[in-house]
Scaffold this active site. Structure first.
Site, mmCIF file in Angstrom:
data_model
loop_
_atom_site.group_PDB
_atom_site.id
_atom_site.type_symbol
_atom_site.label_atom_id
_atom_site.label_comp_id
_atom_site.label_asym_id
_atom_site.label_seq_id
_atom_site.Cartn_x
_atom_site.Cartn_y
_atom_site.Cartn_z
ATOM 1 N N ASP A 56 0.836 -1.204 0.000
ATOM 2 C CA ASP A 56 0.000 0.000 0.000
ATOM 3 C C ASP A 56 0.869 1.251 0.000
ATOM 4 O O ASP A 56 1.505 1.574 1.003
ATOM 5 C CB ASP A 56 -0.913 -0.015 1.223
ATOM 6 N N ASP B 149 -2.352 5.580 -5.346
ATOM 7 C CA ASP B 149 -2.501 4.697 -4.187
ATOM 8 C C ASP B 149 -2.679 3.241 -4.612
ATOM 9 O O ASP B 149 -3.745 2.839 -5.074
ATOM 10 C CB ASP B 149 -3.724 5.167 -3.382
#
Length: 464
Positions: free
Chosen positions: A91, A288
């Site tokens: 992430d 992201d």
């Protein structure tokens, strides 16, 4: 994970970023680390989630595994002595590593809950130490984990980092642990600590706090993260470098860029969706990898659907449903950042299968969740996300020290590897030479050195 439109709007209006946490407040010759990753994909349920003044001559690679069932890119790590095997979601939108504790009651009551990533038992590690700091992280989709910050030996790709700080979750609402690799200013700890990018540099494993992300094709089983370097074999054209935007004041906590232009391009025809020529039209977006889809204003998403020529919004999914045959289209959605770097996203990557209907046929959707609002100011001031559906098409270099992002067009399923170790000269102007041919060569280029090392490739996993 599936969002409600009301919940998303509330977080956008407050300036929160979906898929990112809500903040509660080695070798003597550095080089590169190659971190392979594996992709998971369950779109209906899982929407969200220069340098220190020295040159380097190695990298560290991390393999990413594309796990289609959970809508995430996973990587394998071990923690402790002896090492306990775990899988976590990579992430770029958060900054803490956390894993499930074997004492997590959810894992004990329902073993399948933690089956994907495994659990960590500190009793079985001779190098484990705890801290007095609580760990609590809440993502904007409502999932959360809490426990305590602890330290132990982290290993992956043949390298080990001692006394690595991570969260050990004794309670969580998600069975999937997360490996955040963003700015340490985005950690949820009350006091900033060295996370992975920091420790790779301080341990001498790489020389720059920068890494490149290659998620690969939507159908590919693996991608990779290369810490401290770039792989010219994984992209084509030249890397275009743009400055990140500060998250608040002079603080950089997210990989935030200004999206200035969007166009739908089909053959010689181009339809403008967003134009920098229009006053105050640009929006802020976070790149992201912890988010499966994109999250953008409804006017922009519906504009893309209208340009495609078909599509029906489904409140059940929060997405526009499209015909799966559009995946074979050569059309692209072209995104321009900071009026300088353009990424062409093919419909194959952007139109994603989400489930089978009652007749056994695949249902596909545009991988962008629209945000509805009657407030122009709220939509304009919000921060949006570009997740995996967009990032797959790019080769993205995140330079945390210089607060820069470099973007080039990814080459899918490339079997060419030509690694350049990053130093203080940056990456602007580097040109890719990716190829999907069956023959391949491997090269490691060290700036300032005349030697190029070539070896034969046996598999698509490289350990340096």
């Amino acid at each position: 994970m599936k969002f409600s439109t009301i919940a998303i709007l509330a977080f956008l209006a407050s300036g929160s970023v979906l898929g990112s946490p809500i903040l509660a407040h080695g070798s003597t010759t550095p080089g590169v680390v190659h971190f392979p990753i594996e992709a998971r994909s369950q779109p209906k349920e899982r929407l969200a989630r220069r340098l220190r003044g020295r040159d380097s001559n190695s990298t560290v690679a991390m393999i990413l595994n594309n796990d289609i069932s959970d809508g995430a890119y996973l990587t394998n790590i071990t923690i402790g002595t002896p090492g306990q095997s775990l899988r976590v979601q990579l992430d770029t939108g958060s900054s803490d590593l956390w894993v499930q504790s074997s004492d997590n009651p959810s894992c004990q009551v329902s073993p399948d809950f933690c089956a994907t990533t495994g659990t960590f038992d500190e009793v079985n590690s001779s190098t484990f130490t705890t801290t007095s700091d609580d760990f609590t992280i809440t993502y904007a989709d409502g999932t959360s984990a809490d426990g305590v910050y602890v330290k132990d030996t982290l290993s992956f790709s043949g390298i080990s980092i001692e006394k690595f700080t991570f969260g050990l979750a004794t309670n969580s609402s998600s069975g999937l642990g997360v490996f955040g690799i963003g700015f340490d200013t985005n950690e949820v700890a009350s006091t900033t600590y060295e996370n992975l990018p920091d420790m790779l540099v301080s341990s001498g494993l790489i020389g720059v706090k920068a890494y490149s992300l290659w998620l690969n094709d939507i159908d590919a089983s693996t991608g990779s993260v290369l810490y401290g370097g770039i792989d010219l074999g994984k992209f084509t054209g030249s890397l275009a470098t743009v400055n990140m935007l500060p998250t608040a004041g002079s603080i950089y906590a997210q990989f935030l860029l200004s999206l200035t232009d969007v166009a739908y391009v089909s053959g010689s025809s181009s339809t403008t969706i967003l134009s920098s020529s229009q006053a105050s039209s640009a929006i802020d977006v976070v790149l992201d990898s912890g988010t499966t889809y994109g999250i953008l204003p409804e006017s922009m998403v519906s504009g893309i659907v209208q340009a495609i020529g078909s599509g029906q919004y489904s409140a059940d999914y929060g997405l526009y449903i499209l015909d799966c045959s559009l995946q074979s289209s050569s059309a692209t959605v072209n995104l321009t950042f900071n009026n300088a770097a353009t990424l062409a996203v093919g419909l194959k990557q952007l139109i994603v299968p989400i489930e089978y209907n009652s007749q056994g046929n695949t249902v596909c959707a545009l991988g962008v969740q629209p945000i509805f609002s009657t407030s122009t100011n709220a939509l304009q001031s919000a921060t949006y996300l570009l997740g995996d559906a967009f990032l797959r098409s790019g080769y993205i270099v995140y330079d945390l020290d210089n607060k820069e992002i470099s973007i080039a067009q990814a080459v899918f399923n490339s079997d060419t590897t030509d690694i350049v170790v990053l130093n203080s000269t940056g990456v602007t102007g580097q040109s890719g030479r990716g190829s999907s041919k069956t023959s391949a060569a491997f090269a490691l280029r060290i700036p300032g050195y005349s030697v190029v090392v070539c070896v034969a490739l046996v598999a698509g996993v490289f350990l340096l």
